[in-house]
Write a protein that holds these residues in place. Sequence first.
Motif, PDB file in Angstrom:
ATOM      1  N   VAL A 226       0.818  -1.215   0.000  1.00 27.46           N
ATOM      2  CA  VAL A 226       0.000   0.000   0.000  1.00 27.46           C
ATOM      3  C   VAL A 226       0.850   1.262   0.000  1.00 27.46           C
ATOM      4  CG1 VAL A 226      -2.010  -1.083   1.042  1.00 27.46           C
ATOM      5  CG2 VAL A 226      -0.204  -0.200   2.521  1.00 27.46           C
ATOM      6  N   LEU A 227       2.040   1.186   0.564  1.00 30.60           N
ATOM      7  CA  LEU A 227       3.006   2.273   0.576  1.00 30.60           C
ATOM      8  C   LEU A 227       4.385   1.653   0.421  1.00 30.60           C
ATOM      9  CD1 LEU A 227       1.665   4.387   3.596  1.00 30.60           C
ATOM     10  CD2 LEU A 227       1.529   5.029   1.175  1.00 30.60           C
ATOM     11  N   PRO A 228       5.388   2.428   0.011  1.00 30.02           N
ATOM     12  CA  PRO A 228       6.736   1.851  -0.082  1.00 30.02           C
ATOM     13  C   PRO A 228       7.167   1.228   1.237  1.00 30.02           C
ATOM     14  CG  PRO A 228       6.666   3.971  -1.167  1.00 30.02           C
ATOM     15  CD  PRO A 228       5.341   3.821  -0.468  1.00 30.02           C
ATOM     16  N   GLY A 229       7.390  -0.066   1.244  1.00 33.71           N
ATOM     17  CA  GLY A 229       7.814  -0.767   2.444  1.00 33.71           C
ATOM     18  C   GLY A 229       6.699  -1.229   3.349  1.00 33.71           C
ATOM     19  N   VAL A 230       5.446  -0.902   3.033  1.00 34.42           N
ATOM     20  CA  VAL A 230       4.304  -1.298   3.864  1.00 34.42           C
ATOM     21  C   VAL A 230       3.412  -2.238   3.056  1.00 34.42           C
ATOM     22  CG1 VAL A 230       2.305  -0.541   5.190  1.00 34.42           C
ATOM     23  CG2 VAL A 230       4.369   0.881   5.117  1.00 34.42           C
ATOM     24  N   SER A 231       3.282  -3.479   3.521  1.00 35.13           N
ATOM     25  CA  SER A 231       2.503  -4.481   2.797  1.00 35.13           C
ATOM     26  C   SER A 231       1.435  -5.080   3.700  1.00 35.13           C
ATOM     27  CB  SER A 231       3.412  -5.586   2.257  1.00 35.13           C
ATOM     28  OG  SER A 231       4.062  -6.256   3.318  1.00 35.13           O
ATOM     29  N   TYR A 232       0.476  -5.763   3.084  1.00 34.32           N
ATOM     30  CA  TYR A 232      -0.620  -6.384   3.822  1.00 34.32           C
ATOM     31  C   TYR A 232      -0.877  -7.779   3.281  1.00 34.32           C
ATOM     32  CZ  TYR A 232      -3.564  -5.822  -0.277  1.00 34.32           C
ATOM     33  OH  TYR A 232      -4.075  -5.927  -1.548  1.00 34.32           O
ATOM     34  N   ASP A 233      -1.467  -8.637   4.116  1.00 35.44           N
ATOM     35  CA  ASP A 233      -2.001  -9.931   3.730  1.00 35.44           C
ATOM     36  C   ASP A 233      -3.345 -10.089   4.427  1.00 35.44           C
ATOM     37  OD1 ASP A 233       0.325 -11.494   2.289  1.00 35.44           O
ATOM     38  OD2 ASP A 233       1.229 -10.557   4.055  1.00 35.44           O
ATOM     39  N   ALA A 234      -4.389 -10.373   3.670  1.00 32.88           N
ATOM     40  CA  ALA A 234      -5.723 -10.587   4.227  1.00 32.88           C
ATOM     41  C   ALA A 234      -6.219 -11.940   3.742  1.00 32.88           C
ATOM     42  CB  ALA A 234      -6.678  -9.477   3.796  1.00 32.88           C
ATOM     43  N   MET A 235      -6.543 -12.837   4.670  1.00 32.62           N
ATOM     44  CA  MET A 235      -6.878 -14.215   4.317  1.00 32.62           C
ATOM     45  C   MET A 235      -8.213 -14.617   4.930  1.00 32.62           C
ATOM     46  SD  MET A 235      -4.386 -17.505   4.777  1.00 32.62           S
ATOM     47  CE  MET A 235      -4.898 -19.188   4.430  1.00 32.62           C
ATOM     48  N   TYR A 236      -9.049 -15.259   4.117  1.00 32.07           N
ATOM     49  CA  TYR A 236     -10.322 -15.829   4.564  1.00 32.07           C
ATOM     50  C   TYR A 236     -10.255 -17.319   4.257  1.00 32.07           C
ATOM     51  CZ  TYR A 236     -15.351 -16.593   5.077  1.00 32.07           C
ATOM     52  OH  TYR A 236     -16.593 -17.045   5.476  1.00 32.07           O
ATOM     53  N   SER A 237     -10.364 -18.168   5.287  1.00 31.97           N
ATOM     54  CA  SER A 237     -10.022 -19.569   5.079  1.00 31.97           C
ATOM     55  C   SER A 237     -10.749 -20.476   6.058  1.00 31.97           C
ATOM     56  CB  SER A 237      -8.514 -19.758   5.264  1.00 31.97           C
ATOM     57  OG  SER A 237      -8.160 -19.498   6.621  1.00 31.97           O
ATOM     58  N   SER A 238     -10.509 -21.775   5.897  1.00 32.07           N
ATOM     59  CA  SER A 238     -10.957 -22.732   6.898  1.00 32.07           C
ATOM     60  C   SER A 238     -10.310 -22.385   8.230  1.00 32.07           C
ATOM     61  CB  SER A 238     -10.576 -24.154   6.476  1.00 32.07           C
ATOM     62  OG  SER A 238      -9.166 -24.251   6.277  1.00 32.07           O
ATOM     63  N   GLY A 239     -10.982 -22.764   9.309  1.00 30.76           N
ATOM     64  CA  GLY A 239     -10.465 -22.439  10.631  1.00 30.76           C
ATOM     65  C   GLY A 239     -10.076 -23.680  11.404  1.00 30.76           C
ATOM     66  N   LEU A 240      -9.697 -23.474  12.654  1.00 25.83           N
ATOM     67  CA  LEU A 240      -9.371 -24.581  13.532  1.00 25.83           C
ATOM     68  C   LEU A 240     -10.652 -25.298  13.961  1.00 25.83           C
ATOM     69  CD1 LEU A 240      -6.824 -22.651  15.783  1.00 25.83           C
ATOM     70  CD2 LEU A 240      -6.281 -24.173  13.876  1.00 25.83           C
TER      71      LEU A 240
END
Length: 420
Positions: free
Chosen positions: A223-237
């Motif tokens: 999103v900005l130089p050096g600033v990243s994101y990960d957003a995950m929607y998945s199976s759970g425990l």
Amino acid sequence: MLKKSLLAATIAALTSTATAQTAPLPTLEELAAQVRAQQAQIEALTAAAEQGPAAGTAGAWYNKTTVGGYGEAYFKRIDGLKDEFDAYRMVLFVGHQFSDKVRFHSELEVEHAYVKDNDTNTDTSCVVTDDGDGIIEVGEITCGTPSAKTTTSAGYVAVEQLFVEYDYAASHRAAAGQIIVPVGIINETHEPDTYNGVFRPAVEREILPTTWFETGLKFSGEVLPGVSYDAMYSSGLKSATGSVKDGRQRGSKADGSDPAGTLRLKYTGVPGLEIGATWHHQADMSQGVPSVAKEKLEADLYSAHVAWQQGRFGLRALVADWDLDRTALATADKKRADQEGWYVEPSFKVLPKLAVFARYSEWDAEAADNSSSQYQESVVGVNWYLHERAVVKADLQHRDNPDRTKVDEDGFNVGVGFSF
């Protein structure tokens, strides 16, 4: 006559030489044309070399397919408890680049050398009791009395990654399939030549836990130089008792009654520095089978880490905390409402191929009650890099056992690891 023949031959030779010397020289335009022709030939040869495969094979599938992997083996000695050799892991990676924007990743893992089917057993109820080292062994698996002989191996096979990734915009991508959860330092990058010590840090094995993968959808980007994101929607425990490690469904017909969400932010704007923070939320870890009637087992994981490499000096530190709904747990399980841990690990490369490190860790998977259940561990060791991706490791460990009826786990480990 002889003198006349010699005279004639001499005259002929002189005439030939004179004729050759008086032949017209190439003009400047002709020389320039020759230079241009030679330059064109050089450029054509250079282009052919850069393209790599010969004509007719440039579009072949294998030119865009990559194969890799990693593995490790060790000897472990814990005073008075065990002396153990193990071909711990062998992992094979296969990837394929469909286009500039679409690619595929996969990872197949075999642990403890082999897997053997069980013989017929009418009683399939088994209990696994881990001694705290994060390795499930034959002696730690207890099953009900069978009507026929049962043979159990400690082996394990898993597809840890299996996903397609698509660059849907500049600096942004999406992945779908079996994906490693973006949390901690080791979970995503866990090849043995990338971390210190024979074994991965205990906190990342016992609390997070590594390697943790789920099936779902993940969006990543900068999103900005050096600033990243990960957003995950998945199976759970899936665990009604609050056991995080045992709750991993490993992508095998995973119960999807209650999926989970994961969000990570990471900063890498300074060379050699990584700072990350992860929040993982699941509304009902029991997947609709609560241990207390009508109560959903809500679970949240909070984790933060820093990894810094400055010249020869390195530093890693991590803290992780699970917060589970205490009222949704049965009385005997309320101790798991809080599960926490942290570690700090400085390292120093004394020679180009020799590094030393020290790690101090504390963790407690049953931190919500008053009884003592916190482990403390100190590890010091050395990594000798035969190659930047092939390493021999050795370390000494001291682990305080919170159960004072059991001895502390002191000993040493020696191992070898590689990746390619």
